[in-house]
Write a protein that holds these residues in place. Structure first.
Motif, PDB file in Angstrom:
ATOM      1  N   LEU A   1       3.152  -8.503   0.432  1.00  0.00           N
ATOM      2  CA  LEU A   1       3.353  -7.644   1.606  1.00  0.00           C
ATOM      3  C   LEU A   1       2.099  -7.517   2.458  1.00  0.00           C
ATOM      4  O   LEU A   1       2.161  -6.998   3.572  1.00  0.00           O
ATOM      5  CB  LEU A   1       3.817  -6.254   1.164  1.00  0.00           C
ATOM      6  N   GLY A   2       0.947  -7.971   1.913  1.00  0.00           N
ATOM      7  CA  GLY A   2      -0.287  -7.855   2.679  1.00  0.00           C
ATOM      8  C   GLY A   2      -0.766  -6.425   2.815  1.00  0.00           C
ATOM      9  O   GLY A   2      -1.410  -6.078   3.809  1.00  0.00           O
ATOM     10  N   ARG A   3      -0.476  -5.590   1.806  1.00  0.00           N
ATOM     11  CA  ARG A   3      -0.898  -4.181   1.832  1.00  0.00           C
ATOM     12  C   ARG A   3      -1.587  -3.840   0.515  1.00  0.00           C
ATOM     13  O   ARG A   3      -1.290  -4.436  -0.524  1.00  0.00           O
ATOM     14  CB  ARG A   3       0.303  -3.244   2.030  1.00  0.00           C
ATOM     15  N   SER A   4      -2.487  -2.859   0.561  1.00  0.00           N
ATOM     16  CA  SER A   4      -3.143  -2.400  -0.658  1.00  0.00           C
ATOM     17  C   SER A   4      -2.255  -1.389  -1.371  1.00  0.00           C
ATOM     18  O   SER A   4      -1.298  -0.853  -0.794  1.00  0.00           O
ATOM     19  CB  SER A   4      -4.491  -1.762  -0.322  1.00  0.00           C
ATOM     20  N   LYS A   5      -2.576  -1.133  -2.642  1.00  0.00           N
ATOM     21  CA  LYS A   5      -1.781  -0.179  -3.420  1.00  0.00           C
ATOM     22  C   LYS A   5      -1.828   1.213  -2.806  1.00  0.00           C
ATOM     23  O   LYS A   5      -0.820   1.923  -2.762  1.00  0.00           O
ATOM     24  CB  LYS A   5      -2.297  -0.151  -4.860  1.00  0.00           C
ATOM     25  N   SER A   6      -3.001   1.611  -2.313  1.00  0.00           N
ATOM     26  CA  SER A   6      -3.129   2.956  -1.733  1.00  0.00           C
ATOM     27  C   SER A   6      -2.252   3.125  -0.495  1.00  0.00           C
ATOM     28  O   SER A   6      -1.865   4.247  -0.156  1.00  0.00           O
ATOM     29  CB  SER A   6      -4.589   3.229  -1.367  1.00  0.00           C
ATOM     30  N   GLU A   7      -1.919   2.016   0.186  1.00  0.00           N
ATOM     31  CA  GLU A   7      -1.060   2.092   1.364  1.00  0.00           C
ATOM     32  C   GLU A   7       0.416   2.216   1.005  1.00  0.00           C
ATOM     33  O   GLU A   7       1.225   2.514   1.872  1.00  0.00           O
ATOM     34  CB  GLU A   7      -1.263   0.857   2.233  1.00  0.00           C
ATOM     35  N   MET A   8       0.759   1.994  -0.273  1.00  0.00           N
ATOM     36  CA  MET A   8       2.166   1.997  -0.663  1.00  0.00           C
ATOM     37  C   MET A   8       2.545   3.126  -1.606  1.00  0.00           C
ATOM     38  O   MET A   8       3.681   3.603  -1.572  1.00  0.00           O
ATOM     39  CB  MET A   8       2.529   0.646  -1.306  1.00  0.00           C
ATOM     40  N   ILE A   9       1.622   3.556  -2.484  1.00  0.00           N
ATOM     41  CA  ILE A   9       1.961   4.585  -3.454  1.00  0.00           C
ATOM     42  C   ILE A   9       2.344   5.875  -2.723  1.00  0.00           C
ATOM     43  O   ILE A   9       1.627   6.350  -1.839  1.00  0.00           O
ATOM     44  CB  ILE A   9       0.785   4.830  -4.417  1.00  0.00           C
ATOM     45  N   GLY A  10       3.473   6.434  -3.108  1.00  0.00           N
ATOM     46  CA  GLY A  10       3.974   7.648  -2.470  1.00  0.00           C
ATOM     47  C   GLY A  10       4.757   7.400  -1.199  1.00  0.00           C
ATOM     48  O   GLY A  10       5.323   8.327  -0.626  1.00  0.00           O
ATOM     49  N   LYS A  11       4.806   6.138  -0.749  1.00  0.00           N
ATOM     50  CA  LYS A  11       5.545   5.793   0.460  1.00  0.00           C
ATOM     51  C   LYS A  11       6.903   5.190   0.086  1.00  0.00           C
ATOM     52  O   LYS A  11       7.112   4.729  -1.034  1.00  0.00           O
ATOM     53  CB  LYS A  11       4.763   4.777   1.295  1.00  0.00           C
ATOM     54  N   THR A  12       7.829   5.157   1.022  1.00  0.00           N
ATOM     55  CA  THR A  12       9.131   4.523   0.823  1.00  0.00           C
ATOM     56  C   THR A  12       9.138   3.176   1.537  1.00  0.00           C
ATOM     57  O   THR A  12       8.205   2.837   2.266  1.00  0.00           O
ATOM     58  CB  THR A  12      10.259   5.409   1.359  1.00  0.00           C
ATOM     59  N   ILE A  13      10.201   2.427   1.321  1.00  0.00           N
ATOM     60  CA  ILE A  13      10.293   1.104   1.943  1.00  0.00           C
ATOM     61  C   ILE A  13      10.322   1.209   3.465  1.00  0.00           C
ATOM     62  O   ILE A  13       9.892   0.301   4.168  1.00  0.00           O
ATOM     63  CB  ILE A  13      11.542   0.359   1.420  1.00  0.00           C
TER      64      ILE A  13
END
Length: 572
Positions: free
Chosen positions: A188-200
């Protein structure tokens, strides 16, 4: 005189109707106090039980004495915080109970029955409050235990997906990502911190969000697993991905969310598409090629016949499928077919001449270039290319009858080359094939004759003839036109690459010089010129020969460092 003391009845709990004896009351209060301390998380220092003091901190119930002394110190430090969590109702009831006991000792006897009732009510209220406190404490303990279990499970699942090579994630029932691995983050080209706690919705393009949410909702409605294929737009473009999703259960038995594993099949689909294009191209080539192509099974039956092969024998492809090869071969050729099949079974490919029977009964001769088809560890049959040489065989027989061969080299002489070459040009025009003619002149033959005599010169010519036979195909026409001049006529189905033919010849000559020149007493070299005729060309054999002769002399002049001059006359 001292007045006698007026006896005053001592206050006693036993004097109150229905009240327990003092010893029972004391013990009840001790037990209540101990229960309060236990429910508040403070171990009692001692309670009165059966007439003796029991120390819970040092008794055998709690085990090691030294360790428990440290526990008592820690528990004392926790008392302020525990008191802060004590419900105000409990404090109020304890205060009223203490006040009631004090008043009971001081109150007149007529109020004592009321005090007994109030004492009983306060004790009941105290028990209710203690029960509520115990339930609240137990529920808090259970919540803490499940929170710790869920945290441990999340840590375990993170470790589990971290070791996976494929992109993977897990999220809760509301669709929030709780964990991702490095492969998913790269995709996805994103870091873990940018995704944790977020939805799709927060991390993916809108065009794929709806489809993924539909699958997630259906999976949560009916827990299990889903496998489906869908596009995924990543930082480097669109990928085609297989999604493998399953629900997971938390330690308390409820559905915790979804675990997803992704399999990127983009490259596989591209490879399959390229293979399909190659397959379509191959099918088109096979169907339109002028040579015959046939496939047989292990039992010797035709499984595929291209239009050219069927046309050569006067049949349609469907009329030959599933029929034995031997049914199209004269009986005197059956042994040759069986010997060829034995070679195929050993994994040997070869070329040989084989006669077939045309539909009209005519006997036609083919060059069969075949090899084995292997299926697993077993022979699956044969794949062979058929080249019809019937007309060439007839011409060769006529030429042999006219003695048109060179006695020294065994090649065609000038008359044989010109006669057979004219027939080959007619065949090439009918089959729409291109033709190349290569004209050769042996360099320094006079010097070889002067040095070693005509015998050595003859050997040089024989070696040249031998090299030409090895360098070119059996279907090519090779002739010695006279003296030190040779010619080769080659017919092809595609655009001729004459340079590769002459390079191959020069390579063969260089190999001879390296291996045998010292023993033979001479080195071999030739000057060559070439001319070609396209499939729709009309040039005669004489014109091709003249053009090639001219180009050969031009090359000879260049090699000798001479200026190009007047073209020579026709070759001898």
């Amino acid at each position: 005189m001292i007045a006698p003391a007026i006896p005053r009845p001592a206050f006693s709990m036993s004097t109150i109707p229905g009240m327990p004896s003092p010893s029972i009351a004391v013990r009840s209060m001790s037990l209540i106090s101990a229960a309060v301390r236990i429910f508040m998380g403070v171990p009692p220092t001692g309670i009165l039980a059966q007439g003796r003091s029991i120390d819970f901190a040092s008794g055998p119930v709690l085990g090691n004495t030294t360790k428990n002394r440290g526990n008592r110190v820690n528990e004392k430090a926790k008392i302020p915080s525990l008191l802060r969590r004590t419900p105000w109702q409990l404090v109020a009831v304890l205060g009223l109970l203490a006040a009631g006991l004090a008043v009971a000792f001081l109150a007149p006897s007529r109020f004592r029955p009321f005090m007994a009732v109030a004492f009983i009510v306060l004790c009941g209220a105290l028990l209710v409050l203690l029960w509520r406190l115990a339930v609240s404490t137990y529920e808090g303990f259970q919540r803490t235990k499940w929170d710790q279990a869920n945290k441990a499970m999340s840590d375990y699942m993170q470790v589990l997906i971290d070791i996976m090579p494929n992109p993977a994630f897990f999220k809760d029932v509301e669709g929030r990502y709780l964990g991702t691995n490095a492969a998913f983050e790269r995709l996805l080209g994103r870091s873990k911190s940018e995704m944790i706690g977020k939805t799709i919705t927060d991390v993916a393009p809108p065009e794929i969000v709806e489809l993924q949410q539909q699958h997630d909702q259906a999976l949560l409605a009916e827990p299990g697993h889903h496998v489906y294929e869908a596009p995924l737009k990543a930082w480097d473009g669109e990928h085609q991905v297989i999604f493998i999703k399953t629900t997971y259960t938390r330690p308390d038995g409820t559905i915790g969310g979804i675990v997803g594993i992704l399999k990127d099949i983009t490259q596989r689909l591209r490879t399959e598409e390229e293979l399909d294009q190659i397959r379509r191209f191959s099918d088109s080539t096979v169907q339109t090629m002028t040579e015959g192509l046939v496939l047989t099974d292990a039992e010797g039956k035709f499984t595929f016949v291209n239009p050219a092969a069927a046309r050569m024998l006067g049949y349609a492809p469907s009329e030959m499928i599933d029929r034995p090869v031997l049914s199209f071969v004269p009986k005197d050729q059956h042994g040759l077919v069986r010997r060829a099949d034995e070679k195929r079974a050993k994994g040997i490919s070869d070329r040989y001449e084989l006669a077939f029977t045309h539909r009209d009964g005519e006997r036609r001769t083919f060059i069969v270039s075949g090899g084995p088809r292997v299926q697993g560890a077993q022979l699956g049959g044969t794949m062979a290319v058929l080249t019809d040489i019937t007309e060439r065989k007839k011409m060769e027989e006529e030429i042999r009858a006219l003695s048109l061969h060179d006695e020294l080299t065994g090649l065609f002489n000038r008359r044989g080359f010109m006669t057979l070459g004219g027939q080959i040009l007619k065949t090439a025009g009918r089959l729409k094939k291109s033709v190349a003619l290569i004209y050769l002149d042996v360099d320094n033959l006079k010097r070889i004759n002067d040095t070693g005599g005509h015998k050595m010169g003859d050997r040089a010519l024989v070696e040249i003839a031998f090299i030409l036979k090895k360098c070119f195909r059996e279907s090519d026409i090779i002739g010695r036109l006279g003296g030190d001049e040779f010619a080769v006529l080659a017919m092809e189905t595609t655009r001729m690459n004459v340079g590769s033919l002459t390079d191959r010849l020069q390579g063969k000559l260089a190999a001879f010089n390296e291996r045998s020149s010292a023993e033979a007493g001479f080195s071999l070299s030739v000057s060559a010129g070439a001319s070609t005729r396209e499939p729709d060309g009309q040039e005669a054999i004489e014109e091709l020969l003249s053009r090639a002769d001219l180009r050969m002399y031009e090359q000879k002049r260049v090699r000798k460092g001479l200026e190009p001059g007047k073209p020579p006359g026709p070759s001898k």
